[in-house]
Design an enzyme around this catalytic site. Structure first.
Site, PDB file in Angstrom:
ATOM      1  N   GLU A 260       5.354  11.141  -5.002  1.00 24.94           N
ATOM      2  CA  GLU A 260       5.636  11.270  -3.564  1.00 24.94           C
ATOM      3  C   GLU A 260       4.943  10.082  -2.910  1.00 24.94           C
ATOM      4  O   GLU A 260       3.724  10.078  -2.749  1.00 24.94           O
ATOM      5  CB  GLU A 260       5.067  12.587  -3.023  1.00 24.94           C
ATOM      6  CG  GLU A 260       5.705  13.836  -3.610  1.00 24.94           C
ATOM      7  CD  GLU A 260       7.083  14.122  -3.055  1.00 24.94           C
ATOM      8  OE1 GLU A 260       7.494  13.457  -2.079  1.00 24.94           O
ATOM      9  OE2 GLU A 260       7.766  14.996  -3.614  1.00 24.94           O
ATOM     10  N   CYS A 294       3.280  10.427   5.837  1.00 22.98           N
ATOM     11  CA  CYS A 294       4.295   9.644   5.135  1.00 22.98           C
ATOM     12  C   CYS A 294       5.661   9.779   5.806  1.00 22.98           C
ATOM     13  O   CYS A 294       6.544   8.966   5.585  1.00 22.98           O
ATOM     14  CB  CYS A 294       4.374  10.098   3.690  1.00 22.98           C
ATOM     15  SG  CYS A 294       4.609  11.866   3.566  1.00 22.98           S
TER      16      CYS A 294
HETATM   17  P1  NAP Z   1      -3.483   5.574  -2.197  1.00 25.61           P
HETATM   18  O1  NAP Z   1      -4.402   4.467  -1.903  1.00 25.61           O
HETATM   19  O2  NAP Z   1      -2.333   5.315  -3.094  1.00 25.61           O
HETATM   20  O3  NAP Z   1      -4.391   6.718  -2.789  1.00 25.61           O
HETATM   21  C1  NAP Z   1      -3.847   7.966  -3.176  1.00 25.61           C
HETATM   22  C2  NAP Z   1      -4.684   8.527  -4.296  1.00 25.61           C
HETATM   23  O4  NAP Z   1      -4.587   7.661  -5.426  1.00 25.61           O
HETATM   24  C3  NAP Z   1      -6.163   8.643  -3.965  1.00 25.61           C
HETATM   25  O5  NAP Z   1      -6.665   9.813  -4.569  1.00 25.61           O
HETATM   26  C4  NAP Z   1      -6.741   7.408  -4.634  1.00 25.61           C
HETATM   27  O6  NAP Z   1      -8.084   7.535  -4.991  1.00 25.61           O
HETATM   28  C5  NAP Z   1      -5.878   7.351  -5.880  1.00 25.61           C
HETATM   29  N1  NAP Z   1      -5.871   6.065  -6.546  1.00 25.61           N
HETATM   30  C6  NAP Z   1      -5.927   4.831  -6.003  1.00 25.61           C
HETATM   31  N2  NAP Z   1      -5.873   3.891  -6.979  1.00 25.61           N
HETATM   32  C7  NAP Z   1      -5.775   4.557  -8.155  1.00 25.61           C
HETATM   33  C8  NAP Z   1      -5.685   4.163  -9.529  1.00 25.61           C
HETATM   34  N3  NAP Z   1      -5.672   2.878  -9.885  1.00 25.61           N
HETATM   35  N4  NAP Z   1      -5.593   5.115 -10.474  1.00 25.61           N
HETATM   36  C9  NAP Z   1      -5.610   6.417 -10.130  1.00 25.61           C
HETATM   37  N5  NAP Z   1      -5.700   6.856  -8.856  1.00 25.61           N
HETATM   38  C10 NAP Z   1      -5.765   5.937  -7.877  1.00 25.61           C
HETATM   39  O7  NAP Z   1      -2.873   6.197  -0.872  1.00 25.61           O
HETATM   40  P2  NAP Z   1      -3.641   6.707   0.421  1.00 25.61           P
HETATM   41  O8  NAP Z   1      -3.996   5.530   1.237  1.00 25.61           O
HETATM   42  O9  NAP Z   1      -4.737   7.667   0.064  1.00 25.61           O
HETATM   43  O10 NAP Z   1      -2.536   7.608   1.122  1.00 25.61           O
HETATM   44  C11 NAP Z   1      -1.596   7.098   1.985  1.00 25.61           C
HETATM   45  C12 NAP Z   1      -0.262   6.895   1.280  1.00 25.61           C
HETATM   46  O11 NAP Z   1       0.201   8.131   0.764  1.00 25.61           O
HETATM   47  C13 NAP Z   1       0.802   6.442   2.248  1.00 25.61           C
HETATM   48  O12 NAP Z   1       1.595   5.443   1.668  1.00 25.61           O
HETATM   49  C14 NAP Z   1       1.621   7.704   2.481  1.00 25.61           C
HETATM   50  O13 NAP Z   1       2.924   7.462   2.898  1.00 25.61           O
HETATM   51  C15 NAP Z   1       1.560   8.339   1.141  1.00 25.61           C
HETATM   52  N6  NAP Z   1       1.871   9.768   1.226  1.00 25.61           N
HETATM   53  C16 NAP Z   1       3.067  10.194   0.738  1.00 25.61           C
HETATM   54  C17 NAP Z   1       3.414  11.536   0.849  1.00 25.61           C
HETATM   55  C18 NAP Z   1       4.725  12.024   0.317  1.00 25.61           C
HETATM   56  O14 NAP Z   1       4.876  13.229   0.202  1.00 25.61           O
HETATM   57  N7  NAP Z   1       5.675  11.162  -0.016  1.00 25.61           N
HETATM   58  C19 NAP Z   1       2.533  12.450   1.443  1.00 25.61           C
HETATM   59  C20 NAP Z   1       1.326  11.979   1.938  1.00 25.61           C
HETATM   60  C21 NAP Z   1       1.006  10.618   1.819  1.00 25.61           C
HETATM   61  P3  NAP Z   1      -9.264   7.030  -4.019  1.00 25.61           P
HETATM   62  O15 NAP Z   1      -9.052   7.724  -2.734  1.00 25.61           O
HETATM   63  O16 NAP Z   1     -10.499   7.462  -4.721  1.00 25.61           O
HETATM   64  O17 NAP Z   1      -9.120   5.553  -3.908  1.00 25.61           O
END
Ligand code: NAP
Length: 493
Positions: A260, A294
């Site tokens: 997602e 999102c």
């Molecule tokens: P993110 O930077 O991708 O982080 C999401 C999760 O991934 C966090 O738990 C993060 O950990 C982890 N993560 C980051 N790098 C990683 C790696 N190399 N290996 C494993 N895990 C890793 O996203 P965000 O900034 O938290 O969230 C915002 C994004 O989520 C936006 O793009 C939004 O659109 C999207 N989103 C999508 C939906 C949907 O249903 N489509 C719903 C909500 C949000 P850390 O926090 O510890 O870095």
């Protein structure tokens, strides 16, 4: 900072691994920061591959017994967990507002939404039916079973600290799959609080574990999750960039993935739209969670004939939005998650100004609260060259594009690699069908700003993801199909 909780035991500063509340092997911790104040509200363990492996091995030990329970026995436990969340909604809301910043009323609403996944999927798991298929030979029978996929892992973002973990854990647990979950660095406390309640209602050790870590630890935790052969499925919500990386990592052991990812939602307003409906909807689609969802309206496309009236109403609406810390009862939007998030929003606004956009209201940091608080902002004159048109802004900023024809609106709306949610406002039913079918999005919201529900299939197309969460479709991702080919079923003679 001390949180005022009715039940202080819900605020945990240890992770929950294989039924034990534990520190990191190294003893290291990281602070969880209140985005409104910049103060630490708790410290949680900095874990890595070793702790994640132990959680996965614990899940594997728990797997057979958990999958072996009757569906109605698991449903009972999940129902108890949903009830426990609702009974503790004030405390869970307090923890969420403290770590994420959203207004307390909005946090409590998220708790109810998060709990609804446990209730709904518990019920739905009773209906995981198999199949018989007419066979090509008289003595043959074809039978299809649908069985739990096995040990699963989840990785979640910070914008819905309770609902993103439960939207993954609920279908997994409901059908008999244990889950090891890593919440975002900024918001681990809400997920840990759900684990406290899961333990209390009697979810067995190993079935639901939470490993915590900061941004530096995330690749280590994610690396173990995606390489460990015990794990059969990853469910990830977050950015498209990280989703692509995890998908690639999962390919080495051919794990099933659900992703997602990010969106870039168009919000289409046609001349014949009901402006009251439009404004009520954009209040949700733009200002809920300060625009950090999102499915937030990212490009607002308005037809010539209604453009000026819409802009006037949007400016009026934006002036009524009360920007304040989430615990202020008058707050309608709170802070952004952190200073880098605000810097990105400010950069998008500056880019719009530089490209000729006219800022009609807002446009900068809130004078009194500063730091992470951005003003509701409306900018006209947008086009597809703006940064805001191509990236998620994740803030309370509306960029208004003007369009003339339906074909132009659809072309602009689809001009993005993303395809999560789109919004459509018109009273013309033929247009609803035409445009609804032509938009390359997983979800089309028609004359409303609300899309999300446990009963509905949430998810995107193109680079917004793979798979669906919620609804009976959401359960499929946690099941494997097994075909039994029966032979020798001959006449009794
Ligand atoms: P993110 O930077 O991708 O982080 C999401 C999760 O991934 C966090 O738990 C993060 O950990 C982890 N993560 C980051 N790098 C990683 C790696 N190399 N290996 C494993 N895990 C890793 O996203 P965000 O900034 O938290 O969230 C915002 C994004 O989520 C936006 O793009 C939004 O659109 C999207 N989103 C999508 C939906 C949907 O249903 N489509 C719903 C909500 C949000 P850390 O926090 O510890 O870095």
């Amino acid at each position: 900072m001390t949180l005022q909780l009715n039940d202080p035991d819900l605020l945990r500063q240890q992770a929950y691994v294989d039924g034990q509340w534990v520190d990191a092997d190294s003893g290291a911790t990281f602070p969880v920061i209140d985005p409104a104040t910049g103060e630490a509200i708790a410290h949680v363990p900095r874990m890595g591959a070793a702790e994640t492996r132990r959680a996965i091995e614990g899940a594997e030990r728990a797997r057979t017994a958990w999958a072996g329970l009757l569906a109605k026995e698991r449903a009972r436990l999940l129902r108890d967990l949903a009830d426990a969340m609702l009974a503790n909604a004030d405390d869970l809301g307090t923890i969420m507002t403290a770590e994420q910043g959203k207004p307390f009323a909005e946090a409590k609403a998220e708790v109810a939404y998060a709990a609804s996944f446990f209730e709904w999927f518990g019920e739905e798991a009773k209906r995981v039916y198999g199949e018989t298929i007419p066979a090509p030979m008289p003595e043959r029978r074809i039978v299809v079973l649908r069985q739990p996929i096995g040990v699963t892992v989840g990785i979640t973002p910070w914008n819905f600290p309770s609902a993103m973990p439960t939207r993954k854990a609920a279908p997994a647990l409901a059908v008999g799959c244990p889950m090891v979950l890593k919440p975002a660095e900024q918001t681990p406390l809400s997920a840990l609080a759900v684990a406290v309640l899961a333990e209390r209602v009697g979810i067995p050790a190993g079935v639901f574990s939470i490993v915590t870590g900061d941004a530096e630890d995330a690749p280590l935790i994610g690396g173990e999750m995606t390489s460990n052969p015990i794990v059969r499925k990853l469910s990830f919500t977050g950015s498209t960039e990280v989703g692509k990386l995890l998908m690639e990592q999962c390919s080495r052991t051919v794990k099933k993935v659900s992703l997602e990812l990010g969106g870039n939602a168009p919000f289409l307003v046609f001349d014949d739209a009901d402006l009251d409906d439009v404004i009520a909807a954009i209040n949700v689609a733009k200002y809920r969670n300060a625009g950090q969802t999102c499915i937030s309206a990212n490009r607002v496309l308005v037809q010539d004939g209604i453009h000026d009236a819409f802009v006037e109403r949007m400016v009026d609406l934006s002036r009524t939005v009360n920007v304040a810390p989430g615990f202020d009862p008058a707050a309608t939007i709170g802070p952004l998650i952190d200073e880098p998030a605000l810097a990105k929003v400010a950069r998008h606004v500056e880019d719009a100004r530089a490209r000729g956009g006219e800022v009609l209201v807002g446009g900068g940091v809130h004078e009194q609260h500063g730091r992470t608080f951005f003003l509701p902002t409306v900018i006209t004159g947008a086009d597809m060259s703006w940064q805001m048109s191509n990236e998620e802004t994740f803030g309370p900023v509306t960029a208004v594009h003007r369009f003339a024809s339906e074909a132009e609106a659809v072309r602009t709306a689809n001009d993005t690699p993303f395809g999560l949610a789109a919004y459509l406002f018109t009273r013309d039913h033929a247009r609803i069908w035409r445009v609804g079918e032509a938009l390359d999005y997983g979800m089309i919201s028609i004359n409303t700003g609300f899309i999300s529900a446990a009963e509905a299939p949430f998810g995107g197309v193109k680079e917004s993801g793979i798979g669906r969460e919620g609804s009976h479709h959401g359960i499929e991702d946690f099941l494997e199909m097994k075909y039994l080919a029966w032979a020798g079923i001959r006449d009794a003679g």
